[in-house]
Design an enzyme around this catalytic site. Structure first.
Site, mmCIF file in Angstrom:
data_model
loop_
_atom_site.group_PDB
_atom_site.id
_atom_site.type_symbol
_atom_site.label_atom_id
_atom_site.label_comp_id
_atom_site.label_asym_id
_atom_site.label_seq_id
_atom_site.Cartn_x
_atom_site.Cartn_y
_atom_site.Cartn_z
ATOM 1 N N ALA A 228 0.836 -1.207 0.000
ATOM 2 C CA ALA A 228 0.000 0.000 0.000
ATOM 3 C C ALA A 228 0.869 1.254 0.000
ATOM 4 O O ALA A 228 1.165 1.815 -1.053
ATOM 5 C CB ALA A 228 -0.957 -0.023 1.193
ATOM 6 N N ARG A 229 1.312 1.697 1.178
ATOM 7 C CA ARG A 229 2.209 2.840 1.305
ATOM 8 C C ARG A 229 3.124 2.615 2.504
ATOM 9 O O ARG A 229 2.687 2.154 3.556
ATOM 10 C CB ARG A 229 1.431 4.154 1.503
ATOM 11 C CG ARG A 229 0.800 4.716 0.238
ATOM 12 C CD ARG A 229 1.854 5.227 -0.739
ATOM 13 N NE ARG A 229 1.293 5.849 -1.931
ATOM 14 C CZ ARG A 229 0.980 5.210 -3.045
ATOM 15 N NH1 ARG A 229 1.164 3.890 -3.113
ATOM 16 N NH2 ARG A 229 0.501 5.855 -4.091
ATOM 17 N N ASP A 253 6.717 -3.828 -0.749
ATOM 18 C CA ASP A 253 6.805 -3.230 -2.082
ATOM 19 C C ASP A 253 6.878 -1.715 -1.990
ATOM 20 O O ASP A 253 7.103 -1.046 -2.993
ATOM 21 C CB ASP A 253 5.586 -3.648 -2.917
ATOM 22 C CG ASP A 253 5.677 -3.203 -4.374
ATOM 23 O OD1 ASP A 253 6.703 -3.529 -5.013
ATOM 24 O OD2 ASP A 253 4.751 -2.539 -4.864
ATOM 25 N N GLU A 258 11.502 6.495 -1.183
ATOM 26 C CA GLU A 258 11.620 5.766 -2.443
ATOM 27 C C GLU A 258 12.360 6.617 -3.468
ATOM 28 O O GLU A 258 12.096 7.814 -3.564
ATOM 29 C CB GLU A 258 10.235 5.382 -2.964
ATOM 30 C CG GLU A 258 9.499 4.413 -2.049
ATOM 31 C CD GLU A 258 8.156 3.978 -2.620
ATOM 32 O OE1 GLU A 258 7.814 4.364 -3.755
ATOM 33 O OE2 GLU A 258 7.422 3.249 -1.925
ATOM 34 N N HIS A 277 8.324 -1.134 -5.542
ATOM 35 C CA HIS A 277 7.053 -0.440 -5.778
ATOM 36 C C HIS A 277 6.548 -0.725 -7.199
ATOM 37 O O HIS A 277 6.279 0.175 -7.985
ATOM 38 C CB HIS A 277 7.201 1.064 -5.566
ATOM 39 C CG HIS A 277 5.884 1.753 -5.312
ATOM 40 N ND1 HIS A 277 5.773 2.948 -4.663
ATOM 41 C CD2 HIS A 277 4.613 1.388 -5.625
ATOM 42 C CE1 HIS A 277 4.502 3.312 -4.591
ATOM 43 N NE2 HIS A 277 3.773 2.366 -5.169
ATOM 44 N N ALA A 279 4.074 -3.347 -7.733
ATOM 45 C CA ALA A 279 2.938 -4.264 -7.628
ATOM 46 C C ALA A 279 1.916 -4.062 -8.736
ATOM 47 O O ALA A 279 1.310 -5.014 -9.227
ATOM 48 C CB ALA A 279 2.265 -4.111 -6.268
#
Length: 307
Positions: A228-229, A253, A258, A277, A279
Site C-alpha cells: 500500500a504505502r 513493495d 523511495e 514499488h 505491484a
C-alpha cells in the site's frame, strides 16, 4: 485545452501513444520518468491538464504553472506527492484513478506472502553467494490472513487467499461484508493473524497506522506484507520487531523513502523481502490506468467520448 504527461516511463508512454485517439484533447508526452519538480513549470508550459505518475508537485512549483487547472494523478496516493488542499486553493483540481490495478496489486501481495512464508529471498541470496542456506517454511494452508483495509485490492487478496485454504479476517474503517471474510476489530485481527496485509489509503488518519503500540499487539512470529504505502507503518518500530523476531518476516513493495537507499537498514536484514514499488505494473493494469487517465481528460475538456 492541452494536456501533458509530465513523467512518462517508456512503458507508459507507449501505452499513452497507443490509446490516445485523434479526437482526444492534444496530449504531449514527456518521456522523463526521473524529472525533478523545478523542471515541471517548463514541461507543463501552457497545458491545463497534467498527468503525473510519481513526481512530486510542491505547491510553490504549481504556482509557477500559470495555466494548470487539473492534475490527473495515476493512482490513488496523490497525497504522497502533493498537497491536494493547497492545490485546490490555487484553483487546481486533483483527480485520482481507482481500481485499475486491484488484481495486479493483490497478486503481488499474494506472491510476497508466499515468498516470505517460504524464505525464498533468503535462500536466493545465499545460493548466489555460494551458501546453501535451508529454511523452515510456514505452511499457509489453514493459517489466518488479516487484511487491514478492505477496498478493491483487499477484496482480491481475500479471494486469492481463501482459494488457497486460508482463513481470512479483515478490518475496515467503514462497515463492510464479503462472503468468506470475517470482519473483526483491529486488536482481534492483530492478535490472531499469521499474516498481516496492508490495504489502506494513506492520509492524515492512516499515516503511521501500524504504530509501535499496534505492532506490540501483533501475534508473535507474524508476517507483514505491505503493498500500500510505506508511511502506513512506523518503520523504526517495524525494524525493531524484525530484529527481535516479533515479526518473522516483512515482505515490502513500498517504503517511506523511495527509491529505497542501498544502505537502508532494511537491506541488511535477512528476514525481509523487498520489491521496487512495482505491484501495479502489469500490461493489463497499465492499459486500464492510461485509459482511465484519458477518460478524465475527455471529461475535463469535453473533447472525445469517455470509454
Amino acid at each position: 485545452m492541452k494536456a501533458v504527461f509530465v513523467d512518462a516511463s517508456p512503458t507508459l508512454a507507449a501505452v499513452a501513444e497507443r490509446l490516445h485517439r485523434p479526437d482526444d484533447v492534444p496530449l504531449r508526452i514527456n518521456c522523463q520518468p526521473d524529472i525533478r519538480p523545478p523542471a515541471l513549470p517548463a514541461v507543463v508550459d501552457d497545458a491545463a491538464i497534467a498527468l503525473i505518475d510519481h513526481t512530486h508537485l510542491p505547491t510553490d512549483i504549481a504556482r509557477q504553472c500559470a495555466g494548470l487547472r487539473h492534475v490527473v494523478f495515476l493512482g490513488t496516493g496523490a497525497r504522497s506527492y502533493m498537497d491536494v488542499e493547497e492545490l485546490a486553493a490555487l484553483g487546481i483540481t486533483v483527480h485520482l484513478i481507482r481500481g485499475y490495478g486491484d488484481t495486479a496489486v493483490a497478486e503481488c501481495a499474494f506472491a510476497l506472502m508466499w515468498a516470505a512464508a517460504k524464505g525464498f529471498a533468503f535462500m536466493d541470496r545465499g545460493i548466489r553467494a555460494g551458501q546453501w542456506r535451508l529454511t523452515n517454511g510456514l505452511q499457509l494452508t489453514g493459517k489466518t490472513l488479516g487484511l487491514i483495509g478492505f477496498g478493491g485490492i483487499g477484496a482480491e487478496m481475500a479471494r486469492l487467499s481463501a482459494g488457497a485454504g486460508m482463513r481470512v479476517l479483515a478490518w475496515n474503517r467503514s462497515a463492510r461484508s464479503a462472503p468468506g471474510v470475517t470482519f473483526v476489530d483491529i486488536d482481534t485481527l492483530l492478535a490472531e493473524s499469521h499474516v498481516l496485509s496492508l490495504h489502506l489509503l494513506l492520509n492524515d488518519e492512516t499515516r503511521g497506522f501500524l504504530s509501535r503500540a499496534r505492532l506490540a499487539r501483533v501475534r508473535d512470529g507474524a508476517i507483514l506484507v505491505n503493498t500500500a504505502r510505506g508511511a502506513l507503518v512506523d518503520e523504526a518500530a517495524m525494524i525493531e520487531a524484525l530484529k527481535s523476531g516479533k515479526l518473522a518476516h516483512a515482505a515490502l513493495d513500498v517504503y517511506e523513502t523511495e527509491p529505497l537507499p542501498g544502505d537502508h537498514p532494511l537491506t541488511r536484514l535477512d528476514n525481509v523481502t523487498l520489491s521496487a514499488h512495482s505491484a501495479f505494473r502489469t500490461p493489463e493494469a497499465s492499459d486500464s490506468l492510461i485509459e482511465a487517465a484519458l477518460n478524465h481528460c475527455r471529461r475535463i475538456s469535453g473533447v472525445g467520448t469517455p470509454s
